[in-house]
Design a protein around this motif. Structure first.
Motif, mmCIF file in Angstrom:
data_model
loop_
_atom_site.group_PDB
_atom_site.id
_atom_site.type_symbol
_atom_site.label_atom_id
_atom_site.label_comp_id
_atom_site.label_asym_id
_atom_site.label_seq_id
_atom_site.Cartn_x
_atom_site.Cartn_y
_atom_site.Cartn_z
ATOM 1 N N VAL A 108 -18.434 1.298 -3.753
ATOM 2 C CA VAL A 108 -19.792 1.656 -3.321
ATOM 3 C C VAL A 108 -20.734 1.725 -4.520
ATOM 4 O O VAL A 108 -21.938 1.449 -4.406
ATOM 5 C CB VAL A 108 -19.764 3.011 -2.571
ATOM 6 N N TRP B 188 -10.647 1.111 -9.486
ATOM 7 C CA TRP B 188 -10.975 0.723 -8.106
ATOM 8 C C TRP B 188 -9.808 0.114 -7.319
ATOM 9 O O TRP B 188 -9.788 0.238 -6.084
ATOM 10 C CB TRP B 188 -12.175 -0.234 -8.089
ATOM 11 N N HIS C 145 -8.628 3.041 -5.685
ATOM 12 C CA HIS C 145 -9.698 3.895 -5.153
ATOM 13 C C HIS C 145 -10.840 2.992 -4.690
ATOM 14 O O HIS C 145 -11.895 2.922 -5.334
ATOM 15 C CB HIS C 145 -10.187 4.893 -6.215
ATOM 16 N N LEU C 146 -10.644 2.333 -3.569
ATOM 17 C CA LEU C 146 -11.619 1.337 -3.110
ATOM 18 C C LEU C 146 -12.976 1.945 -2.801
ATOM 19 O O LEU C 146 -13.986 1.241 -2.800
ATOM 20 C CB LEU C 146 -11.087 0.612 -1.867
ATOM 21 N N GLU C 147 -12.996 3.245 -2.532
ATOM 22 C CA GLU C 147 -14.280 3.884 -2.256
ATOM 23 C C GLU C 147 -15.234 3.773 -3.446
ATOM 24 O O GLU C 147 -16.457 3.859 -3.303
ATOM 25 C CB GLU C 147 -14.079 5.364 -1.882
ATOM 26 N N GLN C 148 -14.667 3.503 -4.641
ATOM 27 C CA GLN C 148 -15.512 3.364 -5.835
ATOM 28 C C GLN C 148 -16.369 2.103 -5.801
ATOM 29 O O GLN C 148 -17.356 2.003 -6.538
ATOM 30 C CB GLN C 148 -14.646 3.366 -7.094
ATOM 31 N N SER D 84 0.817 -1.210 0.000
ATOM 32 C CA SER D 84 0.000 0.000 0.000
ATOM 33 C C SER D 84 0.856 1.267 0.000
ATOM 34 O O SER D 84 0.540 2.243 -0.695
ATOM 35 C CB SER D 84 -0.941 0.002 1.204
ATOM 36 N N LYS E 168 -23.446 -0.974 -5.520
ATOM 37 C CA LYS E 168 -24.739 -1.142 -4.834
ATOM 38 C C LYS E 168 -25.913 -1.104 -5.816
ATOM 39 O O LYS E 168 -26.909 -1.801 -5.632
ATOM 40 C CB LYS E 168 -24.924 -0.049 -3.777
#
Length: 572
Positions: free
Chosen positions: A409, A401, A404-407, A56, A412
């Motif tokens: 979401v 992603w 950018h793991l927040e992507q 990371s 859903k």
């Protein structure tokens, strides 16, 4: 760490090109990858977390070094270096002497540690590439070498005794054993690492070995040392020794630099895992460091007494020196006192530290305590080990992603889409079929790929409760035997993990699981309704095949004992 090639090819963006090149040469890249042994560098979640951090930090473009010991044997027959390691580069030009034993004398210049026995620390560098950013960090591993080989005029340890320091990994990170070799290993890594850090700080530019910086005023601004549990906690007295004895700084200045440089991550609330070194052992092996710890404790006790006058019981609880029975040094207390920040690795865990384990220290210096929730690298644990699911995700939300793991979401909106659900189920079934083939090949057990894959993989320990899982298996077996015609969900239960060699109860739990599996798997009445497999030699490479196939990930540790539990984050 796991295997290097696949992860490196993905991070460099050259996986398809390499696969095509191998194909043109008539080679199968998977067969080539299977020839590599997993590196034996750490245990369970603690070692794996460090590996994820390295990936990371490189992906974020942070300039960072990982330091460890280049163990030759990772316990048992794990001779991972038998054919060498093609990914490492020896750096003999940065070899460091590490001192043990001896005595401390007073000189006009101050304290001096003399008549020591010397072991040399040889660095081996391993590149850690970031994902898609042309950034490469370094994992530097130290190997113990006897100075006899170099014909240097030091008082030397016997060659085998010297090189034993990096020979065998102590295969236990959740139970403290006060063994002399383990203390030597911890100091060996700390001493070599700190001298390397100081050398790099003093140098003017990358690769230079000339000292340019002559003062340490900016050391905490340029260097951050994160203590990964108490194993490297000797870094605090060692940095003090370097600054005072070698760089001739005043105590107060050295202590300010040390505390602003070091930070401590606690990884366990288990009392038996907290390191408490016998004073007699430290006095023999590291006499100067014991003196420094005593003085740190003296000054710290003065501060505690000033804030809590007359509260001698609190002083006893907070002392770095435990005097009940054999006198010992509490290394967790050393780490807290010598650091500017202390963190747990999950919100609940951090609250336990503040309210229970280190309550006195939290009340004394609440500003030090914080939380940093653990995580895993999605590059290895999704992109690499579950390419089918990765492709599905990329189809829906693009290919950014992994950084950018927040992507995620955004997925859903497809959660209730029947086509997307079918595709996810298809990928899961393909992963289960692959694992079923591996199990049949390696264990001779044919499992039902349509059964629920119920998986518990982690270090074998009483608090992780593999025994409870085993009792559940027996209960399921008895239910089937009582009424074979009843409607049962077929289940394949896999338990995997390693136990410390001296941990008798853990060995007995493994023996029981294998005995139960032998009965269950050979009962014709049970058939495909229930299968039990103990996964041998659990390691990163095996985990990469297990996690994508898991239907149920068992996280049943005794409440309040699991600091973070990153295993569950890997199941997808």
């Amino acid at each position: 760490m796991g295997r290097v090639p696949s992860n490196t090819m993905i991070n460099l963006g050259i996986q398809s090109e390499c696969e095509e090149a191998m194909y043109q040469l008539g080679l199968d890249i998977e067969n080539l990858e299977d020839m590599e042994e997993d590196a034996g560098l750490g245990n369970g979640g603690l070692g794996r977390l460090a590996a994820c951090f390295l990936d990371s930090m490189a992906t974020l473009g942070l300039a960072a070094y990982g330091y460890g010991i280049r163990y030759e044997y990772a316990g048992g027959a794990d001779d991972w270096l038998r054919y060498g390691n093609p990914w490492e580069k020896a750096r003999p030009e940065f070899m460091k002497p590490v001192h043990f034993y001896g005595r401390v004398i007073d000189t006009p210049e101050g304290k001096k540690w003399v008549d020591t026995q010397v072991v040399y620390a040889m660095p081996y560098d391993n590149p850690i590439p970031g994902y898609g950013n042309n950034h490469v960090n370094t994992l530097r591993l130290w190997s113990a070498k006897s100075p006899v080989d170099f014909n240097l005029k030091f008082c030397c340890m016997d060659r085998n005794l010297a090189e034993n320091i990096s020979r065998v990994l102590y295969p236990n990170d959740n139970f403290f054993e006060g063994k002399e070799l383990r203390l030597k290993q911890e100091y060996f890594m700390v001493a070599a690492t700190l001298h390397d850090i100081v050398r790099r700080y003093k140098a003017s530019k990358f690769g230079s070995r000339e000292n340019v910086r002559q003062h340490f005023d900016h050391f905490p601004d340029k260097v951050a040392i994160q203590l990964n549990d108490t194993h490297p906690s000797l870094a605090i007295p060692e940095l003090m020794r370097i600054l005072i004895d070698e760089e001739h700084l005043e105590w107060d200045k050295a202590w300010d630099i040390t505390t602003r440089t070091c930070a401590y991550t606690n990884h366990t609330v288990l009392p038996e895992a907290l390191e408490r070194w016998p004073v007699s052992m430290l006095e023999s092996i590291l006499p100067r460091h014991l003196q420094i710890i005593y003085h740190i404790n003296f000054l710290f006790m003065e501060k505690v007494a000033k804030q809590y006058p007359g509260d001698f019981d609190r002083m006893r609880r907070m002392s770095l020196v435990e005097e009940d029975g054999e006198k010992r040094i509490n290394m967790a207390h050393v780490s807290i006192v010598g650091s500017h920040a202390v963190n747990g690795v999950a919100a609940i865990h951090s609250e336990i530290l503040k309210k229970d384990l280190f309550r006195d220290f939290y009340e004394f210096e609440p500003h030090k305590f914080q939380n940093k929730t653990n995580g895993i690298t999605p590059r290895r644990w999704l992109l690499l080990c579950n390419p089918g699911l990765s492709d599905l995700i990329a189809e829906k939300i693009g290919d950014e992603w992994p950084v950018h793991l927040e992507q995620l979401v955004a997925l859903k909106k497809w959660a209730k889409d029947p086509n997307f659900q079918r595709n996810v189920a298809r990928v899961k079934q393909e992963n289960k079929l692959k694992l079923a083939q591996i199990l049949e090949k390696d264990y001779g057990i044919k499992v039902n790929p349509a059964s629920m894959f119920d998986i518990q993989v982690k270090r074998i320990h009483e608090y992780k409760r593999q025994l409870l899982n085993c009792l559940h298996i027996i209960t399921l077996y008895n239910r089937i035997k009582k009424d074979p015609t009843a409607n049962f969900t077929p289940r394949t239960i896999m338990i995997g993990g390693k136990a410390a060699p001296g941990y008798y109860v853990a060995k007995q739990i493994i023996k029981l699981i294998c005995a139960v599996a032998n009965v269950v798997n050979n009962d014709p009445i049970v058939g495909d309704k229930l299968k039990v497999i103990f996964l041998e030699n659990y390691r990163v490479t095996l985990a990469e095949k297990i996690m994508p196939a898991a239907d149920l990930s068992e996280q049943i540790s005794t409440a309040g004992t699991e600091a973070s539990g990153t295993g569950n984050m890997k199941s997808c």
